[in-house]
Write a protein that holds these residues in place. Structure first.
Motif, short mmCIF file in Angstrom:
data_model
loop_
_atom_site.label_atom_id
_atom_site.label_comp_id
_atom_site.label_asym_id
_atom_site.label_seq_id
_atom_site.Cartn_x
_atom_site.Cartn_y
_atom_site.Cartn_z
N CYS B 470 14.10 -31.89 -29.10
CA CYS B 470 12.72 -32.01 -28.98
C CYS B 470 12.23 -30.63 -28.71
CB CYS B 470 12.10 -33.02 -28.12
SG CYS B 470 12.39 -34.46 -28.30
N SER B 471 11.27 -30.22 -29.34
CA SER B 471 10.48 -28.89 -28.93
C SER B 471 8.83 -29.38 -29.02
CB SER B 471 10.54 -28.05 -29.69
OG SER B 471 9.85 -28.06 -31.12
N SER B 472 8.02 -28.39 -28.35
CA SER B 472 6.69 -28.98 -28.33
C SER B 472 6.00 -29.33 -29.76
CB SER B 472 5.55 -28.01 -27.71
OG SER B 472 5.85 -26.50 -28.39
N GLU B 473 6.54 -28.87 -30.86
CA GLU B 473 6.08 -28.97 -32.04
C GLU B 473 6.75 -29.88 -33.10
OE1 GLU B 473 3.66 -24.79 -32.31
OE2 GLU B 473 5.28 -25.19 -33.81
N GLU B 474 7.95 -29.98 -32.91
CA GLU B 474 8.67 -30.78 -33.54
C GLU B 474 10.07 -31.39 -33.07
OE1 GLU B 474 10.15 -28.13 -36.72
OE2 GLU B 474 12.05 -27.28 -35.43
N LEU B 537 17.61 -33.93 -39.62
CA LEU B 537 16.19 -34.28 -40.17
C LEU B 537 15.01 -33.61 -39.29
CD1 LEU B 537 14.41 -36.03 -41.84
CD2 LEU B 537 14.69 -37.96 -40.52
N ARG B 538 14.11 -32.80 -39.77
CA ARG B 538 13.38 -32.13 -38.92
C ARG B 538 11.86 -32.80 -39.11
NH1 ARG B 538 13.16 -27.20 -40.96
NH2 ARG B 538 15.30 -26.71 -40.16
N LEU B 539 11.21 -33.14 -37.97
CA LEU B 539 9.90 -33.72 -38.24
C LEU B 539 8.77 -33.06 -37.32
CD1 LEU B 539 11.05 -37.33 -38.08
CD2 LEU B 539 10.27 -36.44 -40.04
#
Lengths: 120, 541
Positions: B470-474, B537-539
């Protein structure tokens, strides 16, 4: 307490009947809409548990016919609609009669049974 | 295949009932061939015509919904919504005519037309096409076919003498051409003697059958001769009349084809510049594959052949991905809905009965059994609910708990991944705004693929693990297994449509998953690890 169950799925009909009888009610049941109308007109029930989708007619038809015997207020308190339908259209129509609606399958069976047994 | 009844419905409001007349055959054949060679006519529909012919009815059903039905017996014609073709059919009293009362008349004509169509497809140019007429009866008895061609507005016209094995060409003066054209047009019958046509000017020997045709951009004169001086046979004259009516459209097309060679080149080039790989197949051959070493494109030699190919292969193939897949999804959604309703009711009955029996005075182990039954029933209901959630057909986004969604997908893939140890490594609840259906489909596809690869490969202690970065945007959902993985050379290919290593795979799973991921504003990629497959899988959050 006299209850009428109108439901064409036999297992559901018979189990509900037994469960309510265990709670002390006197229960009649039928899977046929026409028969149900006759029973309603010739008997006096405290509670009518009615499925919407039957083989011959719909639960709505049965409620309409009961207007020959009961007032709108009585219909509100006596009838309990049980249905597998989740579509807004159907639920909206059911609400116009003002009676309680319960979705099949019941999320909590004993709660449902208690509600059926409550006389207002 | 639609039957005659369809045309009797209210929709066919522009029906005309006409009695057959002598000019009918002509008009019908013209119409028939015009529509036959038009772009709307599907090869399969011709089979329909044969079928009905056996029942004494001829029907032509066209792709755009128009149809023509004829019943020789009751001599009625139903014309419904004939497209942009002028038909002036006069009312005539019915005349008995041996030709059209004969059931077989229509069948024979039909076969001839098919043969002619095939000849057109197989000939390189107009001359070759006309030469093919020698294969039809009764033209095989004729010695020479004279073919006069004049392109409208041009100074010259050409005269070809077409023999069975040879073609000779002579330039022609336009005014001479026009004289001949008019002479044939004015004549009432089709049979000519040498004198009447001033035939010696044109090197036409003997009596002949002649016809003048005015085509789109050309005027054509067609003369058949046996090069003898006997009068033409009645049968041949009749046959010729019929023949010239329908051959008109074909000659027009073949002339068109000759002028379209450049167009073919252009189209070949444009195919080569299409930004994806494809195979062009037709008539049992592989005609062209792009970006592969074999380029068999040269097998296409005629434009009509090309048209047939392009219509039936490349367009259909790519429509197939889009439309059929979407349709399948929608159909599946409806099916699942119905299934849900049908199953929910009896399941509820079972649930109630189990609850009821549990309350009865039974032995302990009997009660235990009933409790297990109740649990199984609950599981069934849960599975149905999971499926229903998965197949909501809209593209809306909603807050989704990833842990819950992944566990749901695990439930659904249970049987495919039975012996596989599946682990979801995430410590916290992660919520993202996304489309549940699409995300579930991607995960479903990845897990099924891994499971199949692991099982096929016979991997010991097969494992699939999912962990989320996890990151703040994705968020990045990592899916790893300890199977055979994908080699670095193949990585580029795995996301392309129709790539599959399975016998029964359709090769669309990963390519659809990738495009769904992109639709969600992210992407699906592969990372080459030492052991096993690793998908990312990037979201967006």
């Amino acid at each position: 307490m006299k209850i009428l169950i109108i439901e064409d799925e036999i297992l559901i009909q018979k189990s509900l009947q037994k469960l309510l009888e265990k709670k002390g009610a006197i229960v009649d049941s039928t899977s046929n809409g026409e028969d149900a109308i006759e029973l309603i007109l010739n008997n006096s029930y405290d509670r009518i548990i009615c499925d919407l989708m039957l083989q011959d007619i719909t639960g709505f038809d049965i409620i309409e016919e009961s207007k020959n015997k009961y007032t709108l207020d009585e219909i509100k308190t006596k009838f309990y609609i049980i249905t597998a339908y989740t579509s807004e259209q159907v639920l909206a129509k059911a609400r116009t009669y003002g009676c309680k609606i319960l979705n099949k399958p019941f999320t909590n069976i004993s709660e449902a049974l208690n509600e059926f047994m409550e006389i207002e | 295949m639609e039957n005659l009844n369809r045309t009797n419905t209210k929709k066919a409001s522009s029906k005309l009932f006409l009695k057959l007349g002598p000019s009918f055959k002509t008009k019908f054949l013209q119409l028939y061939t015009k529509l036959l060679v038009s772009e709307n006519f599907e090869f399969d529909n011709r089979a329909n015509i044969l079928l009905n012919a056996a029942d004494d009815k001829i029907s032509c059903h066209f792709l755009d919904g128009h149809s023509i039905d004829i019943s020789p017996q009751n001599l009625l014609v139903f014309l419904s919504k004939v497209p942009s073709v002028d038909i002036n059919i006069k009312h005539h009293t019915i005349k008995t005519n041996a030709l059209y009362n004969n059931k077989n008349f229509w069948c024979d004509r039909h076969f001839d037309i098919i043969k002619t169509q095939n000849a057109l497809n197989n000939s390189k140019n107009t001359l070759e096409f006309i030469q093919s007429f020698y294969k039809l009866t009764p033209w095989n008895q004729f010695k020479t076919i004279h073919f006069f061609l004049h392109e409208k507005g041009h100074q010259n016209s050409t005269h070809y003498q077409i023999f069975k094995n040879d073609v000779q060409k002579v330039q022609q003066n336009v005014s001479e051409f026009n004289t001949l054209f008019q002479a044939i047009k004015k004549s009432k019958n089709r049979s000519f003697g040498q004198a009447s046509l001033k035939a010696s000017n044109f090197q036409i020997i003997g009596t002949c059958l002649a016809s003048e045709l005015s085509l789109k951009q050309h005027n054509v004169i067609l003369i058949f001769t046996k090069e003898d001086f006997l009068p033409q046979q009645e049968q041949d004259i009749k046959e010729f009349n019929v023949f010239t009516t329908y051959i008109k459209s074909f000659i027009d097309i073949s002339l068109d084809i000759s002028y379209q060679k450049n167009k073919l080149q252009l189209i070949k080039q444009s195919f080569q510049s299409l930004p994806f790989d494809f195979s062009l197949k037709g008539q049992g051959h592989l005609f062209f594959t792009k970006n592969k070493k074999t380029q068999l494109f040269e097998k296409v030699t005629t434009f009509s052949q090309y048209l047939l190919l392009t219509k039936t292969t490349i367009q259909d193939k790519f429509k197939y991905i889009d439309i059929t897949h979407k349709e399948r999804i929608i159909l599946l959604g409806e099916l699942l809905n119905t299934l849900k309703h049908e199953l929910s009711n009896p399941l509820f009955g079972l649930q109630l009965s189990a609850e009821l029996l549990i309350l009865e005075k039974l032995e302990d182990d009997q009660i235990d059994f009933l409790k297990e039954i109740a649990l199984s029933i609950n599981r069934c209901q849960a599975i149905i609910d999971s499926f229903s959630n998965l197949y909501k057909c809209d593209g809306t986004k909603e807050q989704t708990d990833l842990r819950q969604l992944i566990n749901e997908v695990f439930t659904l893939t249970k049987s495919a991944s039975r012996e596989i140890n599946k682990k979801l490594l995430i410590d916290e609840d992660i919520l993202i705004d996304t489309n549940r259906t699409w995300l579930a489909q991607i995960l479903f596809n990845l897990i099924i693929n891994s499971s199949q690869a692991l099982l096929e490969n016979g991997t010991e202690s097969p494992k699939i693990s999912i962990f989320i970065e996890c990151s703040s945007e994705e968020v990045i959902i990592h899916l790893k297994d300890n199977g055979p993985g994908v080699s670095s050379e193949k990585v580029k290919e795995i996301f392309t449509p129709f790539y599959t290593t399975k016998d029964k795979g359709n090769g669309l799973g990963l390519s659809i998953s990738k495009s769904l991921a992109q639709k969600l504003g992210g992407d699906l990629t592969y990372q080459v690890d030492k052991i096993g497959a690793h998908f990312l899988l990037r979201l967006m959050r």
